[in-house]
Each structure stands twice: as structure tokens, then as C-alpha cells.
Design a protein around this motif. Structure first.
Motif, PDB file in Angstrom:
ATOM      1  N   VAL A 183       0.581  -1.606   0.048  1.00 22.87           N
ATOM      2  CA  VAL A 183       0.124  -0.143  -0.768  1.00 22.87           C
ATOM      3  C   VAL A 183       0.974   1.142  -0.811  1.00 22.87           C
ATOM      4  N   ASN A 184       0.157   1.998  -0.155  1.00 19.21           N
ATOM      5  CA  ASN A 184       0.973   3.864   0.484  1.00 19.21           C
ATOM      6  C   ASN A 184       1.159   3.821   1.114  1.00 19.21           C
ATOM      7  N   TYR A 185       2.834   4.112   1.864  1.00 17.79           N
ATOM      8  CA  TYR A 185       3.069   4.715   3.053  1.00 17.79           C
ATOM      9  C   TYR A 185       1.707   5.580   3.436  1.00 17.79           C
ATOM     10  N   THR A 186       0.995   5.227   4.752  1.00 17.42           N
ATOM     11  CA  THR A 186       0.345   6.217   5.208  1.00 17.42           C
ATOM     12  C   THR A 186       0.857   5.632   6.892  1.00 17.42           C
ATOM     13  N   PRO A 187       0.619   6.745   8.463  1.00 12.17           N
ATOM     14  CA  PRO A 187       1.438   6.652   9.088  1.00 12.17           C
ATOM     15  C   PRO A 187       0.150   5.956   9.960  1.00 12.17           C
ATOM     16  N   GLU A 188      -0.331   5.192  10.870  1.00 11.76           N
ATOM     17  CA  GLU A 188      -1.023   4.407  11.829  1.00 11.76           C
ATOM     18  C   GLU A 188      -0.005   4.394  12.748  1.00 11.76           C
ATOM     19  N   GLY A 189       0.651   4.437  13.569  1.00 10.05           N
ATOM     20  CA  GLY A 189       1.156   4.347  14.364  1.00 10.05           C
ATOM     21  C   GLY A 189       2.492   3.921  15.014  1.00 10.05           C
ATOM     22  N   ALA A 190       2.908   2.597  14.625  1.00 11.32           N
ATOM     23  CA  ALA A 190       3.616   2.100  14.514  1.00 11.32           C
ATOM     24  C   ALA A 190       4.830   2.364  13.273  1.00 11.32           C
ATOM     25  N   ARG A 191       6.235   2.082  13.432  1.00 13.76           N
ATOM     26  CA  ARG A 191       7.433   2.535  11.999  1.00 13.76           C
ATOM     27  C   ARG A 191       6.497   1.696  10.594  1.00 13.76           C
ATOM     28  N   ASN A 192       6.810   1.416  10.212  1.00 10.68           N
ATOM     29  CA  ASN A 192       6.042   0.973   8.354  1.00 10.68           C
ATOM     30  C   ASN A 192       7.698   0.026   8.031  1.00 10.68           C
ATOM     31  N   PHE A 193       7.327  -0.197   7.331  1.00 13.69           N
ATOM     32  CA  PHE A 193       8.081  -1.992   6.312  1.00 13.69           C
ATOM     33  C   PHE A 193       7.874  -0.944   5.156  1.00 13.69           C
ATOM     34  N   PRO A 199      10.873  -1.019  -1.633  1.00 14.28           N
ATOM     35  CA  PRO A 199      10.600  -0.634  -3.018  1.00 14.28           C
ATOM     36  C   PRO A 199      10.871  -1.466  -4.741  1.00 14.28           C
ATOM     37  N   SER A 200      10.111  -0.463  -5.194  1.00 15.52           N
ATOM     38  CA  SER A 200       9.626  -0.600  -7.011  1.00 15.52           C
ATOM     39  C   SER A 200      10.349  -0.954  -7.915  1.00 15.52           C
ATOM     40  N   ARG A 201      10.336  -2.661  -8.115  1.00 15.61           N
ATOM     41  CA  ARG A 201      11.462  -2.533  -9.110  1.00 15.61           C
ATOM     42  C   ARG A 201      10.964  -1.439 -10.672  1.00 15.61           C
ATOM     43  N   LYS A 202      10.034  -1.093 -10.612  1.00 16.19           N
ATOM     44  CA  LYS A 202       9.876  -0.541 -12.105  1.00 16.19           C
ATOM     45  C   LYS A 202       9.485   1.019 -11.943  1.00 16.19           C
ATOM     46  N   ASN A 203       9.944   1.356 -10.905  1.00 18.91           N
ATOM     47  CA  ASN A 203       9.216   2.365 -10.334  1.00 18.91           C
ATOM     48  C   ASN A 203      10.263   3.764  -9.211  1.00 18.91           C
ATOM     49  N   SER A 204      11.761   3.237  -9.963  1.00 14.81           N
ATOM     50  CA  SER A 204      12.737   3.511  -9.546  1.00 14.81           C
ATOM     51  C   SER A 204      12.933   4.935  -8.112  1.00 14.81           C
ATOM     52  N   GLY A 205      13.247   4.453  -7.194  1.00 13.74           N
ATOM     53  CA  GLY A 205      12.931   5.949  -6.290  1.00 13.74           C
ATOM     54  C   GLY A 205      11.639   5.701  -5.304  1.00 13.74           C
ATOM     55  N   LYS A 206      10.959   4.782  -5.731  1.00  9.84           N
ATOM     56  CA  LYS A 206       9.437   4.580  -5.305  1.00  9.84           C
ATOM     57  C   LYS A 206       9.031   3.437  -4.809  1.00  9.84           C
ATOM     58  N   PHE A 207       8.022   3.859  -3.670  1.00  5.98           N
ATOM     59  CA  PHE A 207       8.027   2.154  -1.922  1.00  5.98           C
ATOM     60  C   PHE A 207       6.482   2.577  -2.021  1.00  5.98           C
ATOM     61  N   TYR A 208       6.672   0.870  -2.151  1.00 11.17           N
ATOM     62  CA  TYR A 208       5.216   0.895  -1.251  1.00 11.17           C
ATOM     63  C   TYR A 208       5.499   0.356   0.632  1.00 11.17           C
ATOM     64  N   SER A 209       4.692   0.252   0.818  1.00  8.45           N
ATOM     65  CA  SER A 209       4.700  -0.362   2.384  1.00  8.45           C
ATOM     66  C   SER A 209       3.693  -1.045   2.747  1.00  8.45           C
ATOM     67  N   LEU A 210       4.537  -2.136   3.676  1.00  9.49           N
ATOM     68  CA  LEU A 210       3.933  -3.651   4.255  1.00  9.49           C
ATOM     69  C   LEU A 210       2.481  -3.026   4.757  1.00  9.49           C
ATOM     70  N   HIS A 211       1.200  -3.024   4.699  1.00 11.02           N
ATOM     71  CA  HIS A 211       0.248  -2.427   5.169  1.00 11.02           C
ATOM     72  C   HIS A 211       0.178  -2.871   7.064  1.00 11.02           C
ATOM     73  N   GLN A 212      -0.564  -2.276   7.902  1.00 10.41           N
ATOM     74  CA  GLN A 212       0.261  -2.296   8.770  1.00 10.41           C
ATOM     75  C   GLN A 212      -0.941  -2.646   9.572  1.00 10.41           C
ATOM     76  N   SER A 213      -2.167  -2.490   8.689  1.00 12.18           N
ATOM     77  CA  SER A 213      -3.777  -2.669   9.228  1.00 12.18           C
ATOM     78  C   SER A 213      -3.993  -2.929   7.622  1.00 12.18           C
ATOM     79  N   PRO A 214      -5.524  -3.780   7.752  1.00 22.22           N
ATOM     80  CA  PRO A 214      -6.491  -3.156   6.424  1.00 22.22           C
ATOM     81  C   PRO A 214      -7.570  -1.921   6.892  1.00 22.22           C
ATOM     82  N   GLN A 215      -6.945  -1.239   7.946  1.00 21.30           N
ATOM     83  CA  GLN A 215      -8.032   0.319   7.443  1.00 21.30           C
ATOM     84  C   GLN A 215      -8.954   0.699   7.009  1.00 21.30           C
TER      85      GLN A 215
END
Length: 568
Positions: A164-174, A177-193
Motif C-alpha cells: 500500500v501507500n505509506y500512511t502513518p498509523e502509529g507504528a513504523r512501517n516496513f 522498493p519498487s523495481r518498475k518505479n525507481s526511487g519509489k516505495f510500497y509500504s507493507l500494511h499495518q492493518s487493512p483499516q
């Protein structure tokens, strides 16, 4: 063909049958001309008996060798009624080694000699132990029961994105990196909120998902960096609707998994009362010991030692609640774990004398005042804490927890005593960063009667939130969500986001609010914690097939590791 039966099903009714079994050698007993082996598979253990003549020269058998045997079921002379196959054994006439094993690093027994580190390194061997295997079976049964119950009640199981896109939800995110979009990142979700809220906007009425979540925080005995949630959301509900339904859900689980018919309603305590009465928002309410405020009696009796303290509180530990008799030495040993000194204890003895801590300088008259105020009986212990309000309640809560863990309380207490903690503060002030943070998460709605406080006193605003606590452990947490775009933006602003940041991080979510967002709410239960508490364990790693250690490492796969190119 590897087997006609498994190692846990043959009984006296099978005597005389020719059978074929495959499994791992659990034990070897050499009685000279005869060999006795215990062979184990997923289903159980069966004893084998055969002569040494059956083995060719150089034919060696060791523990955890995987073998296949053919033989005849016979009645066992020395019976073992502790296992289903304990009345029979197999007289072997043919044996084949399917695979050999090197020396095992720890004993594969219920009471193993392997410490946690070595067992995590060889987790696949640890899973062969009945203890871990049965934990995984019980987890499977729980998940199956959850899926069946929620599905029958009209909940739709829907998968939501993990990247998912990085959104602060309290704890730190993992971050990934995106291979297709250099310099951009996904975030592993903290929850499906946000996604489950979007499902409500999409017209889904009831949703659930048993989902992996990821938080880059310190692991503990009750926490992992990757964990499993029972995630639920409902449209057109209020707090009472959610609590009523999921109270039924937990009662159903207790009945099906633990055979406990829990009839009474769960206790409900507001956050503020929980802090006042127990000093924590996750109290274990099975053992009483509610805090009693002593400021008035201190002032009335002019007890100089305590009169200047901001707060003086105490608890009573009833002698009738434990099975051991205490001495001042034993009590001091228990309390020696507490490094702070602003507390004292008093015990009223059957001969009407007193035992007390070394820092208790009260005369006999004052001791009697406290004994009378607490309505103490001989053998009871009083613990008194004093100082600043927050510190004093936190300290007495710590002492109360140590008492619960160290005393052998009688078994007339309920094994499971759930309690709902409600009406948490919406926001709390972070002095270090000079801004507010969400107590639950940014999508929690304020209580209707506190909406007027949002503009001028946000720190006093209560939320429509709730936690389920069982035996002092938080099992579930949830809230009614914000469904008003202005309120949602205001909360984001209190959290320190500029209009540009709100648009960049939450633009898609805010946009969805413009299309008729229904009132909705939900809850998420920690599956790992739930099965851990149901099985009365103290370590969730025992219920996860391949857990991380307390440093977030997988010792078996050596994860995390460095990325080394062209390692060969």
C-alpha cells in the motif's frame, strides 16, 4: 505404498492384521536379541518389536530415522494406557530405511531439553513435538470456527492489498522498493483499516478478513513484527451494536474451543475508570484488588508522612484468596522486583500484631486506622502507594500484576473474564513533538456529546472506541469510524498534517467521503494472542509455525540478511 494405517489408530480390534507403517523413530530400546522401537508420525506413536536377525550386517537405526515397516498387530504385554495404541504392538517382519537422520540438536519430547533459540533454529524439528503440533492444530480449529461463525452471520471475507501507500498509523512501517518505479516505495500494511472503510463506502454491509499485518516494532512474548488479525467492519452500527455482536462471538469461541458456557454479560468499564480503579487500560479483573483512594483518611488523621503527597492509594490482598502463608521475608522477596521505593505494605496477623515493610514508619495507632478502613481480616496484606497521580497509579498497577503472577490464587476464579474498556481519549498530547497523536488511530470518531470540545479542548474529547481485554491481555481493539469529511480533516490537522500532506497521503480516502459515507465501525482481534490466551500459554511464538525471535529475526532462515550480488 508407504502405509496401510497411521501410527495413532491401531488398537486391540486390529490384532492379527498385517499392516504397513511409516514414520520417524522416536525411541530405541535394545534388549539383547530383541529391539523395541517407538515409531511416530503426525497421528501418534506405535511400538514395534523385532529381532536383530531382521537387520542385515551394518544395518544401523538411529533416532529420527524415517522408516517403513511391515508386520503383524499383536497384543502388547506391558500396556501403556496413556496412548491410544498402548494395548498393541507390531511384530515386524520387514523394515526399510526411507531416510536417515543426523544427530538431533534437542530431544523431540513434550518436555524438551532445547532452549528457545535452538528450537527456533530447527523449527521444523520443533514442530514434530506434540506440544507445537497440537498448538498448530488448535489454531487451525479456531480459525475454522471463526470463519464459519462470521460467514453464517452474513460477513463477507474479502482480501485487501498488502502493498500500500505509506500512511502513518502509529507504528513504523516496513518499506518495499519498487523495481518498475525507481526511487519509489510500497509500504507493507499495518492493518487493512482504510480499505475496509472503503468497502463500507462501496456498499458492503459486513466484512471480515483473517489477514497478515506488519509493524516494525520491538517483538515481545505477546507481539511479533508480522502477526495475524481477525479484521471486521460493519455498516450502520453504533458502539452497542458492535459490542453486543462480538460479545456473542467470543462466547461462541469459548463454548466451541474451550467447552465453557459463558452466560453473563461482559463487564464494561470506561477508560478513565479503568485507570482510576486499576491503573491500566488492560486490567485483569479476575482477582479484585481495586484501588482505594486514601487521601481523605490521610488528611482526616493528619498522617504527616503522606499528607503532602498528591495521591495516596492502596489495595487489599485477601488471605482467603491464596493458598500460602506469608512471612515478611517472603513478601519482601516478591516486592524486591520493584525498584521504586514509594510504596509500603502491611500484614495484619491472626494474633492482632503486624508485619510491615522496612520503610513503614507508622505507629500502631495508624496501622489500626488502615486495617479498619480496609476492613482487613487476619492474614490480609495492604499495599499502599503514594506520590504523583500518574506515577502512583502506574506503580500500584505494577505491584498488583506482580502479586497476581506470584501468588498461588485459588482456582475458584474464572479462567476467562473478558472486559470491555470503552471511551478512550480521542487524542493525546506529545510534548516532545508539540503535537497531538491518535490514541487509537486517525479514523476514530469522537463521541457525539464531546464534539463541541474538538475546537477548544481536543485533549478532553472522548472517542467511540473500545478494547476487549481478557485476563489482562488486549485481545481486540476497535471503534466507530469518522464518516464526516470535515471532522476527518480536523483530526488530520490536529495530528500536524498540512493541507498538502493530507491530500498527498490521504487524498483518495478523503475523496471517497464525498460519495455518501455510511456510519460504520469495526474491530480487529489478534489471532495469535487469542489462541495464546485460550490455551493459557505465555508466549505467542508457540502458536506460530515459523515465528521471529524478540529481535525480529528468523534464526532458521537467517532473516533479515544482507543483499549480496553474485554471492557464488
Amino acid at each position: 505404498m508407504y502405509r496401510t494405517h497411521n501410527c495413532g489408530e491401531l488398537t486391540k480390534k486390529d490384532i492379527g492384521k498385517n499392516v504397513m507403517l511409516s514414520g520417524w523413530i522416536k525411541k530405541i530400546r535394545n534388549l539383547g536379541s530383541l529391539l523395541f522401537l517407538d515409531i511416530r508420525d503426525y497421528f501418534g506413536v506405535t511400538q514395534l518389536i523385532f529381532t536383530k536377525k531382521l537387520l542385515n550386517n551394518g544395518f544401523f537405526l538411529g533416532k529420527e530415522f524415517l522408516i517403513k515397516i511391515e508386520g503383524k498387530v499383536v497384543e502388547r504385554v506391558s500396556k501403556n494406557y496413556k496412548i491410544p495404541t498402548g494395548e498393541i504392538e507390531i511384530l515386524v517382519y520387514k523394515i526399510k530405511i526411507l531416510n536417515k537422520s543426523i544427530e538431533i540438536p534437542f530431544s523431540i519430547e513434550n518436555n524438551t531439553d532445547g532452549n528457545e533459540e535452538i528450537r527456533m533454529k530447527y523449527r521444523y524439528l520443533d514442530i514434530r513435538r506434540n506440544t507445537i503440533k497440537n498448538n498448530l492444530i488448535n489454531r487451525h480449529k479456531l480459525v475454522l470456527e471463526i470463519r464459519n461463525f462470521l460467514s453464517k452471520k452474513g460477513y463477507l471475507e474479502i482480501e485487501t492489498p498488502v502493498l500500500v501507500n505509506y500512511t502513518p498509523e502509529g507504528a513504523r512501517n516496513f518499506l518495499v522498493p519498487s523495481r518498475k518505479n525507481s526511487g519509489k516505495f510500497y509500504s507493507l500494511h499495518q492493518s487493512p483499516q482504510m480499505f475496509k472503510q472503503l468497502l463500507m463506502i462501496g456498499g458492503i454491509d459486513k466484512y471480515f478478513q483473517i489477514v497478515k499485518c506488519f509493524r516494525d516494532e520491538d517483538s515481545r512474548s505477546d507481539r511479533q513484527i508480522e502477526f495475524t488479525q481477525i479484521d471486521c467492519e460493519m455498516a450502520f452500527v453504533n458502539v452497542n451494536d458492535v459490542l453486543f455482536f462480538f460479545e456473542r462471538f467470543i462466547k461462541h469461541i469459548l463454548k466451541k474451543i474451550k467447552k465453557i458456557n459463558y452466560r453473563q454479560n461482559f463487564t464494561r468499564i470506561s477508560y478513565y475508570d479503568a485507570i482510576k480503579i486499576y491503573g491500566t487500560d488492560s486490567p485483569d479483573i479476575r482477582f479484585g484488588m481495586k484501588f482505594i483512594v486514601l487521601n481523605e483518611i490521610v488528611k482526616k488523621n493528619n498522617i504527616n508522612f503522606l499528607i503532602e503527597k498528591e495521591l495516596t492509594i492502596g489495595i487489599k490482598i485477601k488471605k482467603s484468596d491464596w493458598n500460602i502463608y506469608n512471612t515478611d521475608k517472603k513478601i519482601d522477596i516478591i516486592f524486591s522486583k520493584i525498584k521504586k521505593s514509594n510504596f509500603l505494605w502491611i500484614q495484619y496477623l491472626p494474633n492482632k500484631t503486624f508485619l510491615y515493610s522496612k520503610n513503614c514508619f507508622f505507629n500502631k495507632k495508624i496501622l489500626k486506622i488502615f486495617i479498619k478502613y480496609f476492613k482487613s481480616r487476619p492474614g490480609d496484606i495492604l499495599v499502599i502507594s503514594y506520590g504523583k497521580k500518574i506515577n502512583t497509579r502506574t506503580l500500584l498497577s505494577e505491584i498488583r500484576l506482580i502479586i497476581i503472577k506470584n501468588y498461588h490464587f485459588k482456582k475458584n476464579y474464572k479462567k476467562f473474564n473478558p472486559v470491555w474498556i470503552t471511551d478512550f481519549p480521542l487524542l493525546s498530547w506529545e510534548e516532545k513533538y508539540k503535537k497531538f497523536k491518535s490514541v487509537h488511530h486517525p479514523f476514530t470518531s469522537p463521541k457525539k456529546e464531546d464534539i463541541h470540545l474538538l475546537n477548544n479542548h481536543p485533549e478532553k474529547t472522548r472517542s467511540n472506541s473500545y478494547d476487549l481485554i481478557i485476563n489482562g491481555t488486549e485481545i481486540g481493539s476497535g471503534s466507530i469510524r469518522i464518516n464526516n469529511i470535515k471532522t476527518q480533516k480536523k483530526i488530520f490537522q490536529y495530528l500536524g498534517y498540512s493541507s498538502k500532506e493530507i491530500q498527498y497521503k490521504f487524498g483518495f480516502f478523503i475523496k471517497a467521503f464525498e460519495f455518501g459515507t455510511p456510519p460504520h465501525g469495526g474491530i480487529a482481534f489478534g489471532l495469535d494472542r487469542l489462541i495464546n490466551i485460550l490455551e493459557e500459554d505465555n508466549n505467542i511464538k508457540n502458536f506460530i509455525a515459523f515465528p521471529k525471535n524478540n529481535e525480529g529475526r528468523d534464526l532458521m532462515t537467517n532473516t533479515p540478511s544482507s543483499l549480496v550480488k553474485n554471492i557464488l
